[in-house]
Motif scaffolding. Structure first.
Motif, mmCIF file in Angstrom:
data_model
loop_
_atom_site.group_PDB
_atom_site.id
_atom_site.type_symbol
_atom_site.label_atom_id
_atom_site.label_comp_id
_atom_site.label_asym_id
_atom_site.label_seq_id
_atom_site.Cartn_x
_atom_site.Cartn_y
_atom_site.Cartn_z
ATOM 1 N N LEU A 221 0.816 -1.217 0.000
ATOM 2 C CA LEU A 221 0.000 0.000 0.000
ATOM 3 C C LEU A 221 0.851 1.270 0.000
ATOM 4 O O LEU A 221 0.375 2.339 -0.373
ATOM 5 C CB LEU A 221 -0.928 0.005 1.217
ATOM 6 C CG LEU A 221 -2.073 -1.015 1.181
ATOM 7 C CD1 LEU A 221 -2.755 -1.083 2.539
ATOM 8 C CD2 LEU A 221 -3.084 -0.676 0.095
ATOM 9 N N SER A 222 2.099 1.137 0.398
ATOM 10 C CA SER A 222 2.975 2.314 0.456
ATOM 11 C C SER A 222 3.725 2.545 -0.852
ATOM 12 O O SER A 222 4.565 3.448 -0.927
ATOM 13 C CB SER A 222 3.985 2.150 1.605
ATOM 14 O OG SER A 222 4.901 1.103 1.329
ATOM 15 N N ILE A 223 3.437 1.738 -1.871
ATOM 16 C CA ILE A 223 4.139 1.858 -3.151
ATOM 17 C C ILE A 223 3.131 2.259 -4.223
ATOM 18 O O ILE A 223 2.428 1.406 -4.796
ATOM 19 C CB ILE A 223 4.823 0.534 -3.528
ATOM 20 C CG1 ILE A 223 5.753 0.077 -2.402
ATOM 21 C CG2 ILE A 223 5.617 0.688 -4.831
ATOM 22 C CD1 ILE A 223 6.359 -1.283 -2.609
ATOM 23 N N PRO A 224 3.001 3.542 -4.523
ATOM 24 C CA PRO A 224 1.992 4.007 -5.491
ATOM 25 C C PRO A 224 2.147 3.410 -6.879
ATOM 26 O O PRO A 224 1.175 3.319 -7.635
ATOM 27 C CB PRO A 224 2.206 5.528 -5.515
ATOM 28 C CG PRO A 224 2.904 5.845 -4.232
ATOM 29 C CD PRO A 224 3.749 4.655 -3.927
ATOM 30 N N ALA A 225 3.352 3.004 -7.244
ATOM 31 C CA ALA A 225 3.578 2.468 -8.585
ATOM 32 C C ALA A 225 2.865 1.136 -8.800
ATOM 33 O O ALA A 225 2.626 0.736 -9.940
ATOM 34 C CB ALA A 225 5.077 2.276 -8.829
ATOM 35 N N LEU A 226 2.516 0.440 -7.709
ATOM 36 C CA LEU A 226 1.834 -0.846 -7.827
ATOM 37 C C LEU A 226 0.332 -0.608 -7.878
ATOM 38 O O LEU A 226 -0.257 -0.083 -6.938
ATOM 39 C CB LEU A 226 2.187 -1.742 -6.643
ATOM 40 C CG LEU A 226 1.605 -3.156 -6.672
ATOM 41 C CD1 LEU A 226 2.192 -3.945 -7.838
ATOM 42 C CD2 LEU A 226 1.876 -3.873 -5.354
ATOM 43 N N THR A 227 -0.294 -1.016 -8.974
ATOM 44 C CA THR A 227 -1.724 -0.745 -9.150
ATOM 45 C C THR A 227 -2.614 -1.932 -8.808
ATOM 46 O O THR A 227 -3.807 -1.755 -8.563
ATOM 47 C CB THR A 227 -2.020 -0.313 -10.594
ATOM 48 O OG1 THR A 227 -1.572 -1.333 -11.492
ATOM 49 C CG2 THR A 227 -1.309 0.995 -10.909
ATOM 50 N N SER A 228 -2.067 -3.148 -8.791
ATOM 51 C CA SER A 228 -2.875 -4.309 -8.426
ATOM 52 C C SER A 228 -1.965 -5.449 -7.993
ATOM 53 O O SER A 228 -0.781 -5.495 -8.353
ATOM 54 C CB SER A 228 -3.759 -4.767 -9.594
ATOM 55 O OG SER A 228 -2.981 -5.256 -10.661
ATOM 56 N N ALA A 229 -2.533 -6.364 -7.215
ATOM 57 C CA ALA A 229 -1.793 -7.545 -6.761
ATOM 58 C C ALA A 229 -2.753 -8.714 -6.657
ATOM 59 O O ALA A 229 -3.911 -8.548 -6.265
ATOM 60 C CB ALA A 229 -1.121 -7.283 -5.413
ATOM 61 N N SER A 230 -2.280 -9.900 -7.008
ATOM 62 C CA SER A 230 -3.091 -11.115 -6.938
ATOM 63 C C SER A 230 -2.321 -12.194 -6.201
ATOM 64 O O SER A 230 -1.117 -12.383 -6.427
ATOM 65 C CB SER A 230 -3.429 -11.627 -8.354
ATOM 66 O OG SER A 230 -4.174 -10.674 -9.068
ATOM 67 N N TRP A 231 -3.024 -12.902 -5.306
ATOM 68 C CA TRP A 231 -2.393 -13.990 -4.573
ATOM 69 C C TRP A 231 -2.110 -15.151 -5.517
ATOM 70 O O TRP A 231 -2.838 -15.392 -6.482
ATOM 71 C CB TRP A 231 -3.300 -14.440 -3.430
ATOM 72 C CG TRP A 231 -2.601 -15.298 -2.431
ATOM 73 C CD1 TRP A 231 -2.694 -16.652 -2.313
ATOM 74 C CD2 TRP A 231 -1.697 -14.874 -1.414
ATOM 75 N NE1 TRP A 231 -1.910 -17.101 -1.281
ATOM 76 C CE2 TRP A 231 -1.280 -16.021 -0.710
ATOM 77 C CE3 TRP A 231 -1.192 -13.625 -1.033
ATOM 78 C CZ2 TRP A 231 -0.388 -15.968 0.360
ATOM 79 C CZ3 TRP A 231 -0.311 -13.577 0.026
ATOM 80 C CH2 TRP A 231 0.078 -14.714 0.712
ATOM 81 N N ALA A 232 -1.058 -15.909 -5.228
ATOM 82 C CA ALA A 232 -0.619 -16.958 -6.142
ATOM 83 C C ALA A 232 -1.654 -18.066 -6.304
ATOM 84 O O ALA A 232 -1.909 -18.531 -7.418
ATOM 85 C CB ALA A 232 0.704 -17.556 -5.667
ATOM 86 N N GLN A 233 -2.247 -18.503 -5.195
ATOM 87 C CA GLN A 233 -3.156 -19.637 -5.301
ATOM 88 C C GLN A 233 -4.162 -19.611 -4.164
ATOM 89 O O GLN A 233 -3.787 -19.417 -3.004
ATOM 90 C CB GLN A 233 -2.379 -20.952 -5.282
ATOM 91 C CG GLN A 233 -3.193 -22.167 -5.667
ATOM 92 C CD GLN A 233 -2.301 -23.333 -6.045
ATOM 93 O OE1 GLN A 233 -1.326 -23.167 -6.790
ATOM 94 N NE2 GLN A 233 -2.611 -24.501 -5.549
#
Length: 240
Positions: A77-89
């Motif tokens: 959440l502290s990295i504005p450059a990251l717009t989305s994240a998905s868990w591996a499994q």
């Protein structure tokens, strides 16, 4: 792409282990090329622990994985450059045995039991969207908070390496009176692989009709444990 000055819309990548360092490294690399100034990043496969030896009963199956997951989310959440994240499994793909690769990588066991990490994910989903500031003094524990008009929440984790006596004080809750519900993820609570009788995220304490101005809770957060506080105004309104 860069040699031909072509834009890149999205850079997708995998990360296993420390999300903060890998995301930051990729963001810094992209920022060094003018052609990629508008490129967004998407972490499309993530697990809190390094790949790839997810045996049943490993560290990823126990309660400390919940604290690690919430820590990782807080870092992301502290990295504005990251717009989305998905868990591996989501669920373990197979029962241990020949031909079963990484039999315990998921948030839910092959038999359908939610793990501590699943319950940490559930905590995160219960928190309102808008973040609030958290002030921490003393031992370097970690917490994140959020609120809306009808709910305030705080997730506290302890990765200091020892049990910590902790005091939590509410400030600036958007409503004056509410019910505080406390949840735990530790060796006794909300962790199937530590206590098969307590696999679901269930309240351990409830305080009704409290004055939310400077309400205080004092207790112990065990090493690698998680305590989640949820304050609701009783309106029955959905979290926005």
């Amino acid at each position: 792409l860069n040699s031909h000055n072509l834009p890149l819309d999205v850079d997708t990548f995998h990360s296993y282990g420390s999300a903060g360092s890998s995301v930051g490294t990729i963001a810094n690399q992209l920022s060094s090329y003018p052609a990629f100034a508008t490129t967004t990043t998407s972490l499309d496969e993530f697990n809190s622990y390094p790949c790839c030896n997810y045996t049943v009963g490993g560290v990823q199956d126990h309660y400390g994985a919940a604290a690690q997951l919430l820590h990782d989310f807080n870092q992301m959440l502290s990295i504005p450059a990251l717009t989305s994240a998905s868990w591996a499994q989501f669920q373990d793909e197979c029962a241990p045995g020949p031909g079963c690769y990484d039999p315990s990588i998921g948030l839910v066991s092959f038999a359908g039991h939610p793990k501590a990490s699943f319950n940490a994910f559930r905590i995160y989903s219960m928190m309102p969207v808008d973040r609030n500031q958290v002030t921490i003094s003393g031992a370097s524990q970690e917490a994140m908070a959020s609120s809306d008009a009808h709910r305030a929440s705080l997730a506290a984790i302890n990765q200091t390496g020892s049990d910590q006596s902790t005091t939590v004080t509410l400030n600036n809750v958007p409503f004056s009176t509410g019910t505080v519900t406390v949840y735990r993820i530790d060796s006794s609570h909300s962790s199937y692989f530590d206590n098969s009788a307590s696999e679901n995220l269930t309240p351990v304490q409830t305080f009704s009709n409290v004055n939310t101005a400077n309400w205080t809770w004092t207790g112990t957060i065990p090493s690698n444990g998680t305590v989640y506080f949820q304050v609701d105004d009783g309106s029955g309104q959905p979290v926005s």
